[in-house]
Design a protein around this motif. Structure first.
Motif, mmCIF file in Angstrom:
data_model
loop_
_atom_site.group_PDB
_atom_site.id
_atom_site.type_symbol
_atom_site.label_atom_id
_atom_site.label_comp_id
_atom_site.label_asym_id
_atom_site.label_seq_id
_atom_site.Cartn_x
_atom_site.Cartn_y
_atom_site.Cartn_z
ATOM 1 N N GLY A 70 5.104 -10.641 -12.465
ATOM 2 C CA GLY A 70 3.883 -11.445 -12.323
ATOM 3 C C GLY A 70 3.410 -11.453 -10.881
ATOM 4 O O GLY A 70 3.214 -10.400 -10.269
ATOM 5 N N ASP A 71 3.241 -12.649 -10.315
ATOM 6 C CA ASP A 71 2.835 -12.760 -8.915
ATOM 7 C C ASP A 71 4.024 -12.905 -7.989
ATOM 8 O O ASP A 71 3.869 -13.205 -6.810
ATOM 9 N N VAL A 72 5.234 -12.716 -8.537
ATOM 10 C CA VAL A 72 6.458 -12.812 -7.744
ATOM 11 C C VAL A 72 6.917 -11.408 -7.372
ATOM 12 O O VAL A 72 7.044 -10.537 -8.236
ATOM 13 N N GLN A 73 7.138 -11.198 -6.081
ATOM 14 C CA GLN A 73 7.651 -9.923 -5.589
ATOM 15 C C GLN A 73 8.873 -10.181 -4.730
ATOM 16 O O GLN A 73 8.870 -11.065 -3.877
ATOM 17 N N VAL A 130 13.044 -10.497 1.044
ATOM 18 C CA VAL A 130 11.702 -11.022 1.285
ATOM 19 C C VAL A 130 11.150 -11.460 -0.061
ATOM 20 O O VAL A 130 11.030 -10.646 -0.985
ATOM 21 N N PHE A 131 10.847 -12.748 -0.166
ATOM 22 C CA PHE A 131 10.362 -13.319 -1.418
ATOM 23 C C PHE A 131 8.892 -13.684 -1.249
ATOM 24 O O PHE A 131 8.537 -14.445 -0.354
ATOM 25 N N LYS A 132 8.024 -13.113 -2.097
ATOM 26 C CA LYS A 132 6.586 -13.370 -2.019
ATOM 27 C C LYS A 132 6.097 -13.896 -3.354
ATOM 28 O O LYS A 132 6.479 -13.383 -4.412
ATOM 29 N N GLN A 133 5.292 -14.922 -3.277
ATOM 30 C CA GLN A 133 4.587 -15.419 -4.454
ATOM 31 C C GLN A 133 3.202 -15.862 -4.021
ATOM 32 O O GLN A 133 3.060 -16.757 -3.190
ATOM 33 N N GLU A 193 11.487 -20.045 -13.375
ATOM 34 C CA GLU A 193 10.796 -19.676 -12.153
ATOM 35 C C GLU A 193 11.206 -20.559 -10.980
ATOM 36 O O GLU A 193 10.439 -20.833 -10.068
ATOM 37 N N LYS A 194 12.459 -21.026 -11.027
ATOM 38 C CA LYS A 194 13.032 -21.775 -9.914
ATOM 39 C C LYS A 194 13.940 -20.850 -9.126
ATOM 40 O O LYS A 194 14.450 -19.862 -9.648
ATOM 41 N N ALA A 195 14.157 -21.216 -7.875
ATOM 42 C CA ALA A 195 14.935 -20.351 -7.011
ATOM 43 C C ALA A 195 15.760 -21.176 -6.046
ATOM 44 O O ALA A 195 15.368 -22.285 -5.660
ATOM 45 N N LEU A 196 16.916 -20.614 -5.677
ATOM 46 C CA LEU A 196 17.738 -21.129 -4.588
ATOM 47 C C LEU A 196 17.713 -20.104 -3.467
ATOM 48 O O LEU A 196 17.972 -18.922 -3.684
ATOM 49 N N SER A 204 4.438 -24.524 -5.749
ATOM 50 C CA SER A 204 3.762 -25.471 -4.865
ATOM 51 C C SER A 204 4.705 -26.484 -4.232
ATOM 52 O O SER A 204 4.271 -27.232 -3.360
ATOM 53 N N VAL A 205 5.963 -26.567 -4.625
ATOM 54 C CA VAL A 205 6.892 -27.545 -4.081
ATOM 55 C C VAL A 205 8.227 -26.867 -3.796
ATOM 56 O O VAL A 205 8.779 -26.168 -4.661
#
Length: 925
Positions: A123-126, A158-161, A178-181, A205-206
């Protein structure tokens, strides 16, 4: 189901060449695609096969240093809030992946390994990293860096959204929730760089983070200052909300701390309060300055309202607005009002004064309307504003006595002929005399030049075909008043209105193909609405008598005309040197010109009156009881009175240019280089044929001597008078040479030059920088700080980031120390009445030196060579402290002795974190 505990490690897998058939390869690829796009959680069963070992991550989190509140984030069992469902989860978007070294699928572990320059897009996550592990059973992905051949930890994740980007040491991301640590993450939000030990990304957004450092320093790992918080909530591009926060400078904690903090990260302009600065002053007491509110009205305009308050009752109100519309116009508007009290009420030294200033700048884009244009440059206010104003120091404007404004609108009506219309309002005031000149309004119109006898096709030839004429009109309402009478009824009582029409007619032609001739006449008609009648009243002045002037209201006019002709040519002379010489030739150009003009006497506009005269003691035999005085009713009017003296004069002028052609130092150059030796050496005078005495005018000589090509020119001017002086130093109609003197008598002379140079002038390929708009230049001062610059304590200290980067990697300067120097020299000689003196002789200078990559020192001063002593002096020091800026400005002597010290964060986000200490000018002086 128990999840395997996540450690900060990456798996090292040796590359083994595959020995299989094409069928097996296709089977493996099909199975891997099926596992990626449609997966479900599985229970991990025991197996006798040995699992792949993982090496410990080189960058790990020491739990001893982590806050106890972060344990919940580090415990995966508590972190994973996703409950297992009997229905297998399905990915909602397409997953693409790649790696440059290898991609390996482990069917036993149900994992895929991507090694070196790995990338996954969902999706919009790279996500990019050196090593990425996809766990199909958990729908999770793990990203780590890898070690290079030198053992360095490289290719960190490198995490992009969307527009957000995070650079951590390792990442764990769940496709379903779609949560991340994220561990040891680094991200840039606006001007703020944020580094968190452990981050939990709830959604796009948070983000919750623990053990966080955030700073405006470029290097967040080695920041010169930072704010430390144990827990924060980060809303990307919006805000940072913290608990207990402390400020660290050079890793040393400071007493500056807050129980909670709010740091806005809005990229767009937002409204908000402006925190005032505090301090104390000798005459006004303690103060709060530059506090107020900022209104972000729209994307095209804003508004700032600020105020100052002093404990003795003084206050200042300021309003400023900036607006812009692309391809249309841009401008800003500023109003400032001050009520200044010195000392305390009831004390003998108590004084009160008010000052105000209105500034407006408006410029229209040339593309907005090609046939019309509106512009404004307003600087209107009290004459002593720049001398008495508080909370700002502007040396350049303080030394400038003239303040001017202009608002104009112009319109062009296309056609043949073309008509130009212009309406304007102008203002000019002198801070010394406090005289204000207003022109409200000033209207002018003109019709383009018309050639009535020119052929419709081809060029114009001869005296008849070149005859041309045009029409000009100018009307003005002029007001001359005092600063204290502005906006009062008395201001308009002395207003004068005048209109002027002019029709010039001229032509030009050639004589013998070498002489250029021109002839012309001009007709002017002047309209006024007020005249002055003069008479002598014997009963006035207690019987002593005096001349009485009566103002007559009403329309009146007068007309004038003149005639002129000129004849000129150009003469060239070249002296060539022998071949092989550096100087190849010298060229002398002379442009002689002779002119003739007639100005009739307009006696019809003059009247007379008689007045008694006293007996002359030098001529007791002559008794004269009265004299006839001639005057014009237009004297002292808008355009003055026409001349009542007939003049018929011949003018002579000679212009000289001297150039040299030299061999170029560049051996590849095909042409010689031209050097100007003497530029525009002009001699001019005139002879009045109709005069009864002193017919020959003084000989005027002016010129320009280039010293450094296009950099330094010396301008000079002198006046030579052929007539002698009597014993009373009055000019008489006797040649000076016949009175025992020389052919000409030197009456005045002047010379001046200005030069600006820097270290870049001696480097090849340097480019001139565009002049910067500043407050000093806007108010009529100089842009080069030759007479000192300006400091507004209410404005943010700006810093040139491009300049900061130029010297970032310089260890030493060697001989290339950045410096600049500006010089101005002027000398004037006067001898019109045998005083034989240097009337003025001074040199002004201003320079800046960058002693080190982040240290700069400057001075603006001058020296009076006639009355020895330094002129107004301003010293300035500046130190770039990376994220901070420190400056010190000092006026060491004069009645405006003052100094200012400032240190603060350069970023506009934290501009309120500063220390500002100053000693202002004693206003009573």
């Amino acid at each position: 189901m128990r999840l395997q505990k996540l450690s900060h490690s990456f798996t090292k897998i040796g590359f083994k060449p595959l020995q299989t058939t094409v069928r097996n390869i296709l089977y493996s690829l099909s199975f891997s695609l099926f596992c990626i796009f449609y997966t479900s959680a599985q229970k991990v069963e025991k197996t006798n096969e040995k699992p792949i070992q993982e090496e410990q991550d080189t960058i790990s989190v020491d739990k001893k240093t982590v806050d106890p509140s972060a344990e919940l984030l580090l415990n995966e069992k508590d972190q994973d809030t996703t409950k297992k469902d009997s229905v297998p989860p399905v990915l909602t978007d397409k997953v693409t992946y790649k790696a440059t070294d290898y991609m390996k699928l482990s069917r036993r572990e149900n994992k895929m390994y991507l090694y070196k320059d790995a990338e996954i897009i969902y999706g919009d996550v790279q996500m990019n990293a050196g090593l990425i592990i996809v766990d199909n059973s958990k729908n999770e992905v793990y990203a780590y860096g890898i070690k290079d051949s030198l053992g360095e930890y490289t290719q960190t994740p490198v995490f992009k959204q969307a527009q957000n980007e995070v650079k951590p040491d390792s990442i764990r991301f769940n496709f379903d929730t779609e949560k991340a640590l994220i561990y040891n993450s680094r991200t840039k939000q606006g001007e703020m760089n944020v580094k968190g030990e452990v981050s939990k990304r709830v959604n796009d957004s948070v983000i919750y983070m623990t053990n966080v450092k955030f700073t405006t320093s470029e290097d967040v790992d080695n920041a010169d200052y930072y704010f430390y918080a144990r827990r924060i909530k980060l809303v990307p591009k919006k805000k940072i909300v913290t608990g207990l926060v402390n400020m660290f400078i050079a890793d040393v904690p400071t007493p500056l701390g807050l129980p909670f903090g709010y740091f806005p990260l809005e990229e767009d302009r937002t409204s908000g309060f402006l925190i005032p600065s505090y301090g104390d002053e000798n005459t006004r007491g303690y103060f709060l300055q530059n506090g107020g509110y900022y209104f972000a009205l729209s994307d095209y305009a804003d508004l700032t309202i600020t105020a100052d308050y002093y404990t003795n009752g003084s206050y200042t109100l300021r309003t400023e607005s900036a607006y812009a519309l692309r391809y249309k116009y841009r401008g800003n508007f500023r109003v400032r009002y001050e009520n200044n009290l010195n000392s305390e009420r009831g004390f003998p030294d108590f004084t009160q004064s008010t000052a105000y200033n209105i500034q407006w700048t408006h410029s229209q884009d040339a593309k907005a309307s090609p046939n019309s244009r509106f512009s404004a440059s307003v600087n209107f206010g009290s004459s002593d504003y720049f001398r008495q104003s508080t909370n700002q120091l502007n040396t350049g404007n303080f030394l400038n006595n003239q303040i001017s404004s202009s608002i104009s609108y112009s319109k062009t009506f296309q056609g043949d002929p073309q008509v130009n219309l212009n309406a304007a309002a102008t203002h000019n005031s002198n801070s010394n005399t406090e005289v204000v000149n207003l022109s409200l309004p000033n209207v002018s119109a003109s019709v383009s030049r018309v050639f009535p006898f020119a052929p419709k096709v081809g060029t114009k030839k001869g005296i008849i075909q070149n005859i041309n004429t045009q029409y000009n009109f100018r009307g003005e309402n002029k007001i001359v008043t005092q600063d204290s009478l502005l906006f009062k009824s008395n201001m308009f009582k002395d207003a004068q209105i005048g209109m002027q029409h002019s029709i010039p007619i001229s032509t030009n032609f050639k004589i013998f193909n070498y002489l250029s001739a021109s002839m012309g006449t001009s007709f002017e008609e002047n309209w006024v609405f007020e005249t002055i009648k003069q008479s002598y009243d014997e009963t006035a002045n207690e019987g002593a008598g005096e001349v009485v002037q009566d103002t007559i209201k009403g329309f009146d006019s007068y007309r004038t005309y003149n005639f002129s002709a000129s004849l000129g040519t150009s003469i060239y002379g070249t002296f060539k040197f022998k071949e092989g010489k550096k100087i190849q030739a010298i060229r002398h150009t002379m442009r002689p010109s002779i002119s003739y003009s007639i100005n009739p006497a307009f006696d019809q506009f003059y009247d007379t009156y008689t007045q008694p005269v006293e007996d002359d003691p030098d001529t007791p035999d002559i008794v004269e009881t009265e004299e006839i005085v001639e005057y014009s009713r237009f004297e002292g009017g808008f355009y003055g009175a026409p001349s009542n003296v007939f003049s018929s004069s011949i003018g002579f002028s000679l212009s000289n240019n001297l150039e040299a052609k030299v061999r170029s130092k560049d051996t590849t150059a095909t042409e010689s280089k031209k050097i100007v030796i003497l530029n525009n050496l002009s001699l001019s005078t005139s002879y009045n044929i109709a005069g009864d005495s002193l017919k020959l005018s003084p000989l005027s000589i002016s010129g320009n001597i280039p010293i450094i090509q296009n950099k330094l020119d010396i301008n000079f001017n002198t006046q030579l008078d052929p007539y002698a002086l009597d014993n009373n130093n009055q000019k008489i109609d006797v040649w000076n040479i016949n009175n025992g003197g020389s052919l000409f008598r030197l009456t005045s002379a002047s010379a001046n030059f200005g030069y600006s140079f820097s270290n870049t002038d001696f480097e090849k390929g340097n480019k001139e920088e565009d002049p910067l708009e500043n407050q000093t230049l806007r108010n009529g001062g100089r842009q080069d700080n030759l007479f000192g610059g300006g400091t507004d304590f209410g404005e943010e200290r700006s810093f040139d980031k491009e300049k900061e980067g130029t010297n970032k990697d310089i260890k030493h300067y060697s001989y290339k120390i950045p410096w600049s120097l500006r010089l101005s020299y002027a000398v004037n000689y006067s001898n019109s009445t045998r005083q034989n003196e240097i009337s003025s002789h001074s040199i002004m200078f201003s320079g800046d030196v960058e002693l080190a990559p982040k240290w700069s020192v400057g001075v603006s001063s001058g020296y009076d060579l006639k009355d020895p002593g330094f002129t107004y002096t301003n010293l300035r020091f500046q130190r770039d402290l990376d994220s901070w800026l420190m400056s010190f400005n000092w006026i060491p002597f004069s009645d405006r002795t003052s100094w200012n010290f400032f240190v603060g964060i350069k970023s506009s986000v934290l501009s309120d974190i500063k220390y500002d200490k100053r000693r202002e000018t004693d206003r009573e002086l």
